[in-house]
Design an enzyme around this catalytic site. Structure first.
Site, PDB file in Angstrom:
ATOM      1  N   ASP A   1     106.250  85.152  91.377  1.00  0.00           N
ATOM      2  CA  ASP A   1     104.796  85.331  91.363  1.00  0.00           C
ATOM      3  C   ASP A   1     104.371  85.757  92.764  1.00  0.00           C
ATOM      4  O   ASP A   1     105.224  85.955  93.642  1.00  0.00           O
ATOM      5  CB  ASP A   1     104.080  84.035  90.912  1.00  0.00           C
ATOM      6  CG  ASP A   1     102.803  84.342  90.128  1.00  0.00           C
ATOM      7  OD1 ASP A   1     101.942  85.062  90.670  1.00  0.00           O
ATOM      8  OD2 ASP A   1     102.675  83.881  88.981  1.00  0.00           O
TER       9      ASP A   1
ATOM     10  N   HIS B   1     101.026  90.057  89.656  1.00  0.00           N
ATOM     11  CA  HIS B   1     101.632  88.809  90.146  1.00  0.00           C
ATOM     12  C   HIS B   1     102.962  89.077  90.855  1.00  0.00           C
ATOM     13  O   HIS B   1     103.947  88.365  90.639  1.00  0.00           O
ATOM     14  CB  HIS B   1     101.823  87.817  88.998  1.00  0.00           C
ATOM     15  CG  HIS B   1     100.536  87.139  88.576  1.00  0.00           C
ATOM     16  ND1 HIS B   1      99.863  86.242  89.371  1.00  0.00           N
ATOM     17  CD2 HIS B   1      99.794  87.247  87.448  1.00  0.00           C
ATOM     18  CE1 HIS B   1      98.772  85.813  88.739  1.00  0.00           C
ATOM     19  NE2 HIS B   1      98.701  86.423  87.575  1.00  0.00           N
TER      20      HIS B   1
ATOM     21  N   GLU C   1      97.312  89.722  83.987  1.00  0.00           N
ATOM     22  CA  GLU C   1      96.430  89.806  85.153  1.00  0.00           C
ATOM     23  C   GLU C   1      96.866  90.852  86.178  1.00  0.00           C
ATOM     24  O   GLU C   1      97.201  90.520  87.308  1.00  0.00           O
ATOM     25  CB  GLU C   1      96.344  88.423  85.823  1.00  0.00           C
ATOM     26  CG  GLU C   1      95.753  87.379  84.893  1.00  0.00           C
ATOM     27  CD  GLU C   1      95.638  85.996  85.519  1.00  0.00           C
ATOM     28  OE1 GLU C   1      94.643  85.306  85.244  1.00  0.00           O
ATOM     29  OE2 GLU C   1      96.545  85.577  86.271  1.00  0.00           O
TER      30      GLU C   1
HETATM   31  C1  TNX Z   1      96.435  81.988  84.506  1.00  0.00           C
HETATM   32  S1  TNX Z   1      98.381  82.133  82.151  1.00  0.00           S
HETATM   33  C2  TNX Z   1      97.627  82.553  84.874  1.00  0.00           C
HETATM   34  C3  TNX Z   1      98.457  81.936  85.914  1.00  0.00           C
HETATM   35  C4  TNX Z   1      97.747  80.773  86.568  1.00  0.00           C
HETATM   36  C5  TNX Z   1      97.054  79.943  85.525  1.00  0.00           C
HETATM   37  C6  TNX Z   1      96.361  78.736  86.093  1.00  0.00           C
HETATM   38  C7  TNX Z   1      98.666  83.409  82.923  1.00  0.00           C
HETATM   39  C8  TNX Z   1      99.432  84.363  82.161  1.00  0.00           C
HETATM   40  N1  TNX Z   1      98.195  83.602  84.170  1.00  0.00           N
HETATM   41  O1  TNX Z   1      98.837  82.903  86.851  1.00  0.00           O
HETATM   42  O2  TNX Z   1      98.675  80.011  87.258  1.00  0.00           O
HETATM   43  O3  TNX Z   1      96.098  80.721  84.843  1.00  0.00           O
HETATM   44  O4  TNX Z   1      95.961  77.858  85.089  1.00  0.00           O
END
Ligand code: TNX
Length: 531
Positions: free
Chosen positions: A191, A263, A327
């Site tokens: 990440d 990420h 994301e």
């Molecule tokens: C969303 S769930 C994210 C993570 C974070 C998390 C915190 C997801 C696919 N992405 O990168 O750690 O929320 O709750």
């Protein structure tokens, strides 16, 4: 035929459970997750002690040995319980007439007989037996249990990027999820805040990408402050193999996640040529979503991803390989000549479709190696292929939509499956966490199939709990977040249609004792009736 008999037996059992819940609990066949069928006799107990033998035929040594080790702390033994080929005691074997992950257990004056549909089935039977032994102080009531899971994919995720967990910690996590009959560990290895898996083709990934200069303090709200302490850690390939083998011995498949194209800031720090503008960025010291993402226009990025995946495939035998996909802001791509050229060359309409192109290309690569791709539900946005497996996290809708289209789906919606969220409304005494609110009862009462057509249902291959570690710095805290809520989660995963509001509290009280015996921390809120 056997199936049919079991079906009738289940119906009869349901009747009895309804009429006599108190009896069931009093004689303590009190098992989490709930077995498919239980018939407890009114009298008689077989006494199991640390001296009881485990009698094994050839294919069953591994589950027997795991049980022998697991019972050491309970019986206060220095050496594991004795396993042998003959004698009286706890007998385990397999039989093809029992469902693959299922088991049948008979307890009478001759001892305990567990017949598994596979080694895994025996293992699950022995997990049930562990709970009965602890709940009844070793006096196992006579009776019969037949069991099998609802969902094939029963996952637990662990984020080791935001905070790092040692091999010993990960093994402990595996022990806990295995005791709840889960069978997948989704290992979030990369990440923005740290790259945690050694890749021999690119040693910089761990040499540079596994360390961040410092970490955000608290939620980083007025003032935004960092702790000034370097933080890092990673697993060598040898350690990765050790964890994969340890998990396999407990019938857990490890699914690695290599995040792309978002990420990925830790990788960008190590290898700046992976980015659109090739600027030097830090391993991220803050939580959230960074605009720094892999360039999807340069061929060198694809070459990099393929080489990384080559090594990942060598290390992890699991068919599914997780490629993240969540994301990924597109602002760098919008300004990048390589990305724009790729959009043109491929006849794509947008940056969103460029992500779809990257994901589909990686999927083809994985398929060419005999593997299948799984990704977070954003992979739906760029136009997903019918063969990808989708992990629905933003809510239920993505999962339902994908299942209706015929994609395989793992349900892991934030509102129900994020065990990094608070357990109580008041948050009192919980320490600082990321936010949200997922109490035990909410998980326990979740109907996974709600809002789904009959055609979509078979595509829901399972359910997963997630443990994101921004605010979880050590294994003690992981345990507090996991226990007892994993008790509710495994009921959803294993026992979906046989959950029963009237017995779960009494069962969890006994589970609390079970956790204590195993030396695991358990949160008090559910037991104090704090929601
Ligand atoms: C969303 S769930 C994210 C993570 C974070 C998390 C915190 C997801 C696919 N992405 O990168 O750690 O929320 O709750």
């Amino acid at each position: 035929m056997r199936r049919f008999v079991m079906g009738i037996a289940i119906a009869v059992a349901a009747l009895f459970t309804f009429v006599l819940p108190a009896d069931v609990v009093a004689r303590n066949y009190s098992i989490v997750p709930e077995p498919a069928y239980m018939d407890i006799e009114a009298e008689g107990e077989y006494i199991v002690t640390g001296k009881t033998r485990i009698v094994v035929n050839d294919e069953a040594w591994n589950p027997a040995e795991r049980f022998a080790e697991d019972m050491m702390s309970y019986f206060g033994l220095k050496k594991p319980m004795h396993t042998s080929k003959r004698g009286k005691g706890i007998k385990v074997r397999t039989d093809i007439f029992v469902p693959a992950e299922g088991y049948e257990m008979t307890i009478n004056e001759d001892g305990v007989v567990i017949i598994g549909g596979s080694e895994a089935g025996i293992y699950y039977g022995l997990q049930t037996l562990r709970q009965i032994i602890v709940a009844n102080d070793g006096k196992v009531p006579y009776g019969f249990i037949a069991d099998e899971p609802t969902f094939a994919y029963r996952g637990a995720h662990l984020d080791v990027s935001r905070h790092f967990f040692s091999v010993a910690d990960v093994k402990n996590y595996i022990d806990i999820i295995a005791a709840h009959k889960l069978n997948r560990l989704h290992w979030h290895l990369t990440d923005d805040q740290g790259w945690r898996i050694e890749i021999k083709a690119y040693p910089e990934l761990t040499e540079k990408g596994s360390m961040r200069k410092e970490t955000l303090i608290g939620h980083g709200l007025n003032p935004v402050e960092w702790d000034g302490t370097p933080y890092g850690g990673y697993y060598t390939q040898e350690e990765i193999r050790e964890v994969v083998a340890y998990a396999a011995e407990r019938y857990i498949e490890v699914i690695p996640e290599i995040e792309m194209p978002g990420h990925s800031q830790a990788a960008l720090h190590a290898l700046p040529w992976l980015g659109c503008n090739e600027q030097i960025v830090d391993v991220w010291t803050t939580w959230g979503v960074t605009p720094e993402v892999l360039c999807a226009g340069k061929e060198t990025t694809y070459e990099f991803l393929e080489k990384v995946l080559d090594e990942v495939i060598e290390l992890f035998p699991s068919e599914l390989i997780h490629i993240g996909g969540d994301e990924c802001p597109k602002e760098r791509w919008a300004e990048c000549e390589h990305c724009q050229a790729m959009i043109k060359a491929q006849g794509l309409e947008s940056e969103e479709e460029l992500q779809g192109y990257l994901v589909a290309r990686i999927e083809r690569y994985l398929n060419s190696k005999g593997r299948r791709m799984i990704g977070w539900d954003e992979i739906l946005d760029g136009g997903v292929t019918p063969t990808a497996t989708v992990m629905s996290w933003r809510g239920l809708y993505g999962g339902i939509y994908a299942a209706e289209r015929g994609n395989d789906v793992v349900m892991t919606p934030m509102s129900l499956c994020y065990l990094n969220f608070y357990q109580t409304e008041s948050r009192e005494g919980e320490g600082l966490h990321i936010g949200g609110h997922v109490p035990f009862e909410k998980i326990y009462s979740w109907n996974v199939y709600e809002g789904m057509s009959d055609a979509a249902r078979p595509h829901i291959i399972g359910v997963q709990l997630n443990m994101w570690s921004e605010y979880i710095k050590d294994m003690d805290t992981v345990e507090i977040m996991l226990l007892p809520r994993i008790g509710a989660m495994c009921e959803v995963q294993w026992s979906h249609d046989r959950r029963d509001d009237s017995t779960i509290r009494a069962k969890m009280e006994l589970m609390r004792k079970f956790y204590e015996v195993n030396g695991w921390n358990c949160a008090p809120y559910y037991f104090d009736f704090r929601k």
